[in-house]
Design an enzyme around this catalytic site. Structure first.
Site, PDB file in Angstrom:
ATOM      1  N   VAL A  52      75.772  32.269  -8.184  1.00 35.85           N
ATOM      2  CA  VAL A  52      75.686  31.041  -8.976  1.00 35.85           C
ATOM      3  C   VAL A  52      75.849  31.340 -10.464  1.00 35.85           C
ATOM      4  O   VAL A  52      76.490  30.580 -11.195  1.00 35.85           O
ATOM      5  CB  VAL A  52      74.342  30.310  -8.703  1.00 35.85           C
ATOM      6  CG1 VAL A  52      74.208  29.067  -9.581  1.00 35.85           C
ATOM      7  CG2 VAL A  52      74.220  29.944  -7.230  1.00 35.85           C
ATOM      8  N   CYS A  53      75.296  32.452 -10.901  1.00 31.75           N
ATOM      9  CA  CYS A  53      75.276  32.794 -12.332  1.00 31.75           C
ATOM     10  C   CYS A  53      76.654  32.782 -12.995  1.00 31.75           C
ATOM     11  O   CYS A  53      76.795  32.209 -14.081  1.00 31.75           O
ATOM     12  CB  CYS A  53      74.590  34.139 -12.550  1.00 31.75           C
ATOM     13  SG  CYS A  53      72.897  34.192 -11.930  1.00 31.75           S
TER      14      CYS A  53
END
Length: 182
Positions: A52-53
């Site tokens: 996700v980052c």
């Protein structure tokens, strides 16, 4: 105790990784002194080399010039080292293009002061702080580890904060602000 709206960001010098072309060299950055007169968008992600980052980092990077147009600087951070930041940027051209400083808060000094470290995981939550030119926190959002943020919403909130007016729900730049009856 977590810092929140109205609190002053403490002064911490942390290692910084400035970009794919900049080998970690021990350079330190204190966000409270490095950008006089600027708004600061400080956003933490949990860990480099995750899923996700990078979507968030790329999303913020895509809006970098929009933040700059508002006298704001982007500052990313995680609890990884500057060497890990460098390796991650080098491994992904989209992250390499996210041309703003990444703090290496592997000591967790600032993350602990902000109150955003997940105790059992030892990483930071997905936290975004909008900090005014006087280093006072004006907005905080914190997400759990599995849900990414919306950088365009951060930009919208910055716009609203900079009006110094009453802004209704879903207000966008150029829309009317609220005028209380006299």
């Amino acid at each position: 105790m977590a810092l929140t709206v109205g609190d002053t960001v403490p002064s911490f010098s942390l290692p910084v990784q400035q970009g794919v072309g900049a080998l970690p060299d021990g350079e330190m950055l204190d966000i409270t002194t490095a950008y006089p007169g600027k708004w600061k968008i400080l956003f933490y992600w949990p860990k480099d080399f995750t899923f996700v980052c990078p979507t968030e980092i790329i999303g913020y990077g895509d809006l970098k010039s929009d933040f700059e147009d508002r006298d704001a600087v982007l500052i990313g951070a995680s609890t990884d080292t500057d060497f890990v930041h460098f390796a991650w940027r080098k491994s992904d051209e989209r992250l390499a293009a996210a041309d703003f400083p990444w703090l290496a808060d592997n000591s967790k000094l600032l993350a602990n002061a902000l109150g955003i470290v997940v105790k059992d995981a030892g990483v930071a939550l997905r936290a975004t702080f909008i900090i005014d030119p006087d280093n006072v926190i004006q907005h905080v959002t914190i997400n759990g580890l599995n849900v990414g943020r919306n950088p365009a919403e951060t930009l919208r909130i910055l716009d609203a904060l900079q009006t110094d007016e009453l802004c209704p729900c879903n207000w966008t730049e150029g829309a009317e602000t609220l005028q209380p009856a006299a």
